[in-house]
Design an enzyme around this catalytic site. Structure first.
Site, PDB file in Angstrom:
ATOM      1  N   ARG A  81       0.842  -1.191   0.000  1.00 59.34           N
ATOM      2  CA  ARG A  81       0.000   0.000   0.000  1.00 59.34           C
ATOM      3  C   ARG A  81       0.878   1.242   0.000  1.00 59.34           C
ATOM      4  O   ARG A  81       1.966   1.250   0.562  1.00 59.34           O
ATOM      5  CB  ARG A  81      -0.912   0.033   1.246  1.00 59.34           C
ATOM      6  N   TYR A 209      -1.931  -3.413  -6.588  1.00 63.52           N
ATOM      7  CA  TYR A 209      -1.708  -4.054  -5.290  1.00 63.52           C
ATOM      8  C   TYR A 209      -2.984  -4.054  -4.436  1.00 63.52           C
ATOM      9  O   TYR A 209      -3.672  -3.023  -4.331  1.00 63.52           O
ATOM     10  CB  TYR A 209      -0.580  -3.349  -4.525  1.00 63.52           C
ATOM     11  N   GLY A 210      -3.227  -5.176  -3.779  1.00 62.36           N
ATOM     12  CA  GLY A 210      -4.390  -5.425  -2.910  1.00 62.36           C
ATOM     13  C   GLY A 210      -5.095  -4.191  -2.374  1.00 62.36           C
ATOM     14  O   GLY A 210      -6.116  -3.757  -2.909  1.00 62.36           O
ATOM     15  N   HIS A 238     -10.390  -2.548  11.566  1.00 57.86           N
ATOM     16  CA  HIS A 238      -9.326  -3.395  11.019  1.00 57.86           C
ATOM     17  C   HIS A 238      -9.099  -4.543  12.002  1.00 57.86           C
ATOM     18  O   HIS A 238      -8.116  -4.556  12.741  1.00 57.86           O
ATOM     19  CB  HIS A 238      -8.066  -2.531  10.875  1.00 57.86           C
ATOM     20  N   SER A 260      -1.104  -3.609  10.148  1.00 55.11           N
ATOM     21  CA  SER A 260      -0.793  -4.483   9.017  1.00 55.11           C
ATOM     22  C   SER A 260       0.474  -5.293   9.297  1.00 55.11           C
ATOM     23  O   SER A 260       1.454  -4.756   9.818  1.00 55.11           O
ATOM     24  CB  SER A 260      -0.596  -3.637   7.763  1.00 55.11           C
ATOM     25  N   ALA A 261       0.402  -6.564   8.948  1.00 59.77           N
ATOM     26  CA  ALA A 261       1.517  -7.508   9.118  1.00 59.77           C
ATOM     27  C   ALA A 261       1.969  -7.633  10.573  1.00 59.77           C
ATOM     28  O   ALA A 261       3.158  -7.751  10.860  1.00 59.77           O
ATOM     29  CB  ALA A 261       2.692  -7.141   8.200  1.00 59.77           C
ATOM     30  N   CYS A 262       1.018  -7.573  11.495  1.00 59.49           N
ATOM     31  CA  CYS A 262       1.340  -7.740  12.923  1.00 59.49           C
ATOM     32  C   CYS A 262       0.578  -8.893  13.564  1.00 59.49           C
ATOM     33  O   CYS A 262       0.453  -8.939  14.789  1.00 59.49           O
ATOM     34  CB  CYS A 262       1.085  -6.451  13.672  1.00 59.49           C
ATOM     35  N   LYS A 264      -2.725 -10.569  12.611  1.00 62.56           N
ATOM     36  CA  LYS A 264      -4.172 -10.834  12.604  1.00 62.56           C
ATOM     37  C   LYS A 264      -4.503 -12.198  11.997  1.00 62.56           C
ATOM     38  O   LYS A 264      -5.192 -13.002  12.607  1.00 62.56           O
ATOM     39  CB  LYS A 264      -4.929  -9.737  11.836  1.00 62.56           C
ATOM     40  N   THR A 265      -4.016 -12.429  10.773  1.00 63.68           N
ATOM     41  CA  THR A 265      -4.387 -13.670  10.089  1.00 63.68           C
ATOM     42  C   THR A 265      -3.938 -14.881  10.902  1.00 63.68           C
ATOM     43  O   THR A 265      -4.668 -15.868  11.020  1.00 63.68           O
ATOM     44  CB  THR A 265      -3.766 -13.705   8.678  1.00 63.68           C
ATOM     45  N   ASP A 285      -9.379  -9.723   8.851  1.00 59.65           N
ATOM     46  CA  ASP A 285      -8.867  -8.381   8.523  1.00 59.65           C
ATOM     47  C   ASP A 285      -9.858  -7.249   8.801  1.00 59.65           C
ATOM     48  O   ASP A 285      -9.452  -6.187   9.227  1.00 59.65           O
ATOM     49  CB  ASP A 285      -8.442  -8.325   7.053  1.00 59.65           C
ATOM     50  N   SER A 381       4.978 -10.444   0.249  1.00 58.54           N
ATOM     51  CA  SER A 381       4.333 -11.354  -0.709  1.00 58.54           C
ATOM     52  C   SER A 381       3.110 -11.955  -0.036  1.00 58.54           C
ATOM     53  O   SER A 381       3.089 -12.130   1.185  1.00 58.54           O
ATOM     54  CB  SER A 381       5.300 -12.444  -1.162  1.00 58.54           C
ATOM     55  N   ARG A 413       3.447  -4.327  17.238  1.00 59.91           N
ATOM     56  CA  ARG A 413       4.748  -4.986  17.111  1.00 59.91           C
ATOM     57  C   ARG A 413       5.746  -4.115  17.845  1.00 59.91           C
ATOM     58  O   ARG A 413       6.156  -3.070  17.334  1.00 59.91           O
ATOM     59  CB  ARG A 413       5.065  -5.089  15.616  1.00 59.91           C
ATOM     60  N   ASN A 509       0.179 -18.350  21.502  1.00 60.51           N
ATOM     61  CA  ASN A 509      -0.676 -17.213  21.869  1.00 60.51           C
ATOM     62  C   ASN A 509      -2.006 -17.696  22.447  1.00 60.51           C
ATOM     63  O   ASN A 509      -2.721 -16.926  23.104  1.00 60.51           O
ATOM     64  CB  ASN A 509      -0.909 -16.299  20.662  1.00 60.51           C
TER      65      ASN A 509
HETATM   66  P1  GTP Z   1      -2.237  -7.758   7.232  1.00 58.78           P
HETATM   67  O1  GTP Z   1      -2.772  -8.768   6.302  1.00 58.78           O
HETATM   68  O2  GTP Z   1      -1.194  -6.905   6.632  1.00 58.78           O
HETATM   69  O3  GTP Z   1      -3.309  -6.940   7.864  1.00 58.78           O
HETATM   70  O4  GTP Z   1      -1.399  -8.554   8.368  1.00 58.78           O
HETATM   71  P2  GTP Z   1      -1.833  -9.423   9.623  1.00 58.78           P
HETATM   72  O5  GTP Z   1      -2.068  -8.532  10.789  1.00 58.78           O
HETATM   73  O6  GTP Z   1      -2.920 -10.356   9.254  1.00 58.78           O
HETATM   74  O7  GTP Z   1      -0.503 -10.236   9.973  1.00 58.78           O
HETATM   75  P3  GTP Z   1      -0.140 -11.781   9.769  1.00 58.78           P
HETATM   76  O8  GTP Z   1      -0.912 -12.690  10.670  1.00 58.78           O
HETATM   77  O9  GTP Z   1      -0.193 -12.094   8.330  1.00 58.78           O
HETATM   78  O10 GTP Z   1       1.366 -11.784  10.276  1.00 58.78           O
HETATM   79  C1  GTP Z   1       2.345 -10.922   9.743  1.00 58.78           C
HETATM   80  C2  GTP Z   1       3.720 -11.461  10.007  1.00 58.78           C
HETATM   81  O11 GTP Z   1       3.927 -11.609  11.409  1.00 58.78           O
HETATM   82  C3  GTP Z   1       3.936 -12.842   9.404  1.00 58.78           C
HETATM   83  O12 GTP Z   1       5.238 -12.907   8.906  1.00 58.78           O
HETATM   84  C4  GTP Z   1       3.756 -13.771  10.571  1.00 58.78           C
HETATM   85  O13 GTP Z   1       4.478 -14.975  10.405  1.00 58.78           O
HETATM   86  C5  GTP Z   1       4.278 -12.935  11.740  1.00 58.78           C
HETATM   87  N1  GTP Z   1       3.596 -13.287  13.015  1.00 58.78           N
HETATM   88  C6  GTP Z   1       2.279 -13.480  13.223  1.00 58.78           C
HETATM   89  N2  GTP Z   1       2.021 -13.836  14.502  1.00 58.78           N
HETATM   90  C7  GTP Z   1       3.214 -13.858  15.130  1.00 58.78           C
HETATM   91  C8  GTP Z   1       3.622 -14.153  16.483  1.00 58.78           C
HETATM   92  O14 GTP Z   1       2.823 -14.465  17.357  1.00 58.78           O
HETATM   93  N3  GTP Z   1       4.961 -14.042  16.743  1.00 58.78           N
HETATM   94  C9  GTP Z   1       5.875 -13.701  15.787  1.00 58.78           C
HETATM   95  N4  GTP Z   1       7.150 -13.630  16.139  1.00 58.78           N
HETATM   96  N5  GTP Z   1       5.525 -13.433  14.510  1.00 58.78           N
HETATM   97  C10 GTP Z   1       4.226 -13.503  14.189  1.00 58.78           C
HETATM   98  C1  SPV Z   2      -2.971  -4.528   5.221  1.00 60.13           C
HETATM   99  O1  SPV Z   2      -2.009  -3.904   4.751  1.00 60.13           O
HETATM  100  O2  SPV Z   2      -3.461  -4.254   6.342  1.00 60.13           O
HETATM  101  C2  SPV Z   2      -3.557  -5.665   4.484  1.00 60.13           C
HETATM  102  C3  SPV Z   2      -3.185  -5.840   3.105  1.00 60.13           C
HETATM  103  O3  SPV Z   2      -4.400  -6.367   5.021  1.00 60.13           O
HETATM  104  S1  SPV Z   2      -4.053  -4.704   2.096  1.00 60.13           S
HETATM  105  O4  SPV Z   2      -5.301  -5.318   1.691  1.00 60.13           O
HETATM  106  O5  SPV Z   2      -3.225  -4.460   0.961  1.00 60.13           O
HETATM  107  O6  SPV Z   2      -4.332  -3.507   2.828  1.00 60.13           O
HETATM  108 MN    MN Z   3      -4.902  -5.688   7.071  1.00 57.68          MN
END
Ligand code: GTP
Ligand code: SPV
Ligand code: MN
Length: 599
Positions: A81, A209-210, A238, A260-262, A264-265, A285, A381, A413, A509
């Site tokens: 983004r 991009y997404g 979110h 983001s990337a902290c 959730k999934t 999400d 990715s 994070r 967790n």
């Molecule tokens: P968005 O899709 O961007 O909104 O991200 P998200 O919040 O869904 O994050 P996601 O679960 O995809 O995790 C993002 C990154 O953090 C990945 O590389 C995971 O492997 C890593 N991660 C997730 N949970 C943990 C955890 O409990 N500990 C650690 N060390 N890493 C984690």
């Molecule tokens: C985020 O960045 O929080 C995502 C990926 O979940 S995107 O849909 O590109 O925003």
């Molecule tokens: Mn997200």
């Protein structure tokens, strides 16, 4: 020539939108999506035969190991983004707030029209009618997006309910969302994501991009959604939605907001470490939150898929996601900007396996040098996969009224300062703690990675209006609730002096979720501290956990010096709101400061 994918009686409003778009974008062909299985196969087929930006749009992956899965490589300038190119264009600049880039709507419209003019010449315009939420639900919303990207069209089919059912609902309705999208020439200098909340409209140019291009997702469901929520007394967040089942069979529903990337999934698809516990997935999400007739907070997930971060996903960290990815039923799965293991034509990313395959193509299309310090897959990715593949999908996902929420988790994070878990003392304190949420930036957005920034409610990039009013809206919602969910703060990402994560995270967790369940069920006490309620360490189930002595204690401790620095940062952040913040939040900050002074 307009080719209709299905419905014969095209509705008036939708038809005039399509005509207008044909006039503006001048596509060679127009295709209206109907949502059929045949349509998906056809689009995949076209994607595998077409080139964009000198690359094949789609390539089929190993049909045995990853059935019905396709690989997409984007332009290397278009992998995340772009927050600096994202604007909220309201009449009044102050309405958008200092949390958004703002542009005058007339100027923004003119700018975008100039970019869009004839941008689909030689291309097909895909018309995507979609529903966010369960069809027929009082909480669902409809939209129509046009795009010239097959990748975007296919992704939208995975992430939302696309097709004739949407068209039927939109029929003759004037209030559907309109999304105009063209990848143009993927030039960052000609890239803008413009939101017009007052017009229920988004214009996005120059990115595939997404979050920039799947307009039903962040643009509509969060930025425009949060604006609608303000007007209609609900919240667009979110957040993940999960049901946590304990051995007695009782299911308690949680929301979880992380930037983001902290995580959730990973939390949404968690397989608990304990026997007898189970987590049901509802969303990973986005959550739309409403106050039910009984005064409880209810949540629905408007989406139908996961757009998940690939790196770090493995059978060890997230077995449920690995099963989801190889469990293809009706929808093709897309992998974007991962590496490719050429030995068996499968996607690969850092963390998938301990051994790095020797014959790989990296995310940019070059042979991967095993001695390289660069990752083979892009850190951002992703995979786009249908939620219906998920073996832990909750039956309640289909409930048009959503699920009642008992707990809300906020997390960032943070390598230091923030404890593993603590609890707010009440709703107002919880809103305060969420408003000061800090997190290190990640590869999900372009820019520097690893800098701590405040990201209130994990919504900084997604709140479509002034954050001051957003905080007040959160406080107001709390005042209307009869059963107030407990609010928890977590941090899975504390690091030791060597830079290693101190907490194992992922499946472990569930130990923290178990403590939260105990708190919700009134089974355990907590320790009152300066920052909120902390667990009594013995109440965290560490059975089978291999933590070095003292680590849990450290993860649950409060370092006064670090917190005094934290408070300085919070002060700075709060100052950016020019004294306009709700009093309740200011008072919470004063109390926090006073408690540390008294210590
Ligand atoms: P968005 O899709 O961007 O909104 O991200 P998200 O919040 O869904 O994050 P996601 O679960 O995809 O995790 C993002 C990154 O953090 C990945 O590389 C995971 O492997 C890593 N991660 C997730 N949970 C943990 C955890 O409990 N500990 C650690 N060390 N890493 C984690
Ligand atoms: C985020 O960045 O929080 C995502 C990926 O979940 S995107 O849909 O590109 O925003
Ligand atoms: Mn997200």
């Amino acid at each position: 020539m307009m080719k209709n994918g299905g419905i014969e009686n095209m509705c008036n409003q939708m038809e005039s939108f399509i005509n207008e778009m044909q006039e503006l974008l001048k596509p060679d062909k127009t295709y209206i999506m109907n949502g059929s299985q045949h349509e998906a196969e056809n689009l995949v087929d076209i994607g595998m035969k077409s080139q964009f930006d000198d690359r094949l749009v789609l390539r089929e992956l190993n049909t045995t190991k990853f059935p019905n899965s396709y690989y997409h490589r984007s332009n290397s300038n278009d992998v995340a983004r772009t927050e600096h190119l994202t604007f909220v264009c309201t009449q009044d600049k102050n309405f958008a707030g200092c949390n958004n880039n703002w542009m005058n709507p007339v100027i923004a419209t003119e700018k975008m029209i100039n970019l869009f003019k004839g941008s689909m010449k030689g291309r097909t315009m895909y018309v995507i009618p979609f529903i966010m939420g369960v069809p027929g639900s009082q909480y669902s919303k409809t939209g129509v997006q046009v795009t010239d990207s097959i990748y975007v069209a296919l992704s939208m089919r995975i992430m939302s309910r696309v097709g004739n059912e949407a068209t039927t609902i939109i029929k003759n309705s004037a209030c559907f969302f309109r999304g105009i999208h063209s990848v143009g020439d993927v030039n960052p200098n000609r890239r803008f994501i413009m939101h017009f909340p007052e017009k229920n409209l988004v214009m996005s140019f120059g990115s595939g991009y997404g979050g920039n291009a799947l307009l039903g997702k962040k643009c509509y469901s969060l930025r425009i959604g949060s604006y609608m929520g303000l007007k209609e007394n609900w919240l667009a967040e979110h957040m993940i939605i999960i049901g946590v089942q304990s051995p007695d069979g009782n299911i308690v529903y949680f929301l979880g907001a992380f930037p983001s990337a902290c995580g959730k999934t990973n939390l949404a698809l968690l397989e608990p470490i304990f026997k007898g516990y189970k987590i049901f997935t509802l969303g990973d999400d986005i959550a739309w939150l409403h106050i039910g007739a009984d005064g409880k907070l209810y949540a629905i997930n408007p989406e139908t898929g996961f757009f998940g971060v690939a790196p770090g996903t493995s059978f060890k960290t997230n077995p449920i996601m690995m099963r989801t990815l190889t469990n293809n039923k009706f929808f093709p799965t897309l992998f974007t900007n991962t590496a490719i293991n050429n030995t068996d034509n499968t996607p690969w990313w850092e963390g998938l396996s301990d051994i790095i395959p020797s014959n790989m193509t990296n995310w940019q299309g070059y042979n991967y040098d095993l001695h390289s310090c660069e990752p083979a897959a892009h850190p951002n990715s992703r995979f786009t996969v249908s939620i219906y593949n998920c073996p832990t999908l909750s039956q309640e996902y289909y409930n048009p009224n959503g699920v009642p929420i008992s707990g809300i988790i906020f997390g960032g994070r943070r390598s230091d300062t923030i404890p593993l878990v603590y609890e707010a003392t009440n709703w107002s304190n919880g809103v305060f703690l969420a408003s000061i949420l800090g997190s290190e930036t990640t590869a999900a957005a372009s820019g520097k990675v690893g800098c701590v920034r405040r990201d209130p409610m994990a919504m900084l990039p997604f709140c479509g209006y002034n954050m001051v009013n957003y905080f007040q809206h959160w406080l107001n919602i709390g005042k209307q609730l009869k059963n107030i969910p407990k609010i928890f703060m977590v941090n899975w990402f504390r690091k030791d002096e060597q830079g290693n994560f101190m907490w194992p995270g992922f499946r472990d967790n569930s130990r923290i979720l178990k403590w939260m369940l105990d708190r919700i069920n009134g089974k355990v006490d907590a320790i009152e501290t300066e920052i909120g309620l902390l667990p009594i360490p013995n109440n965290i189930d560490t059975d089978g956990l291999n933590l070095k002595p003292g680590i849990l204690h450290e993860l649950l401790s409060i370092n006064k010096e670090a917190w005094l620095k934290e408070i300085l940062m919070i002060d700075e952040f709060y100052k950016t709101f020019n004294n306009k913040l709700p009093n309740e939040l200011k008072l919470n900050l004063q109390t926090l400061k006073r408690k540390f002074q008294e210590k």
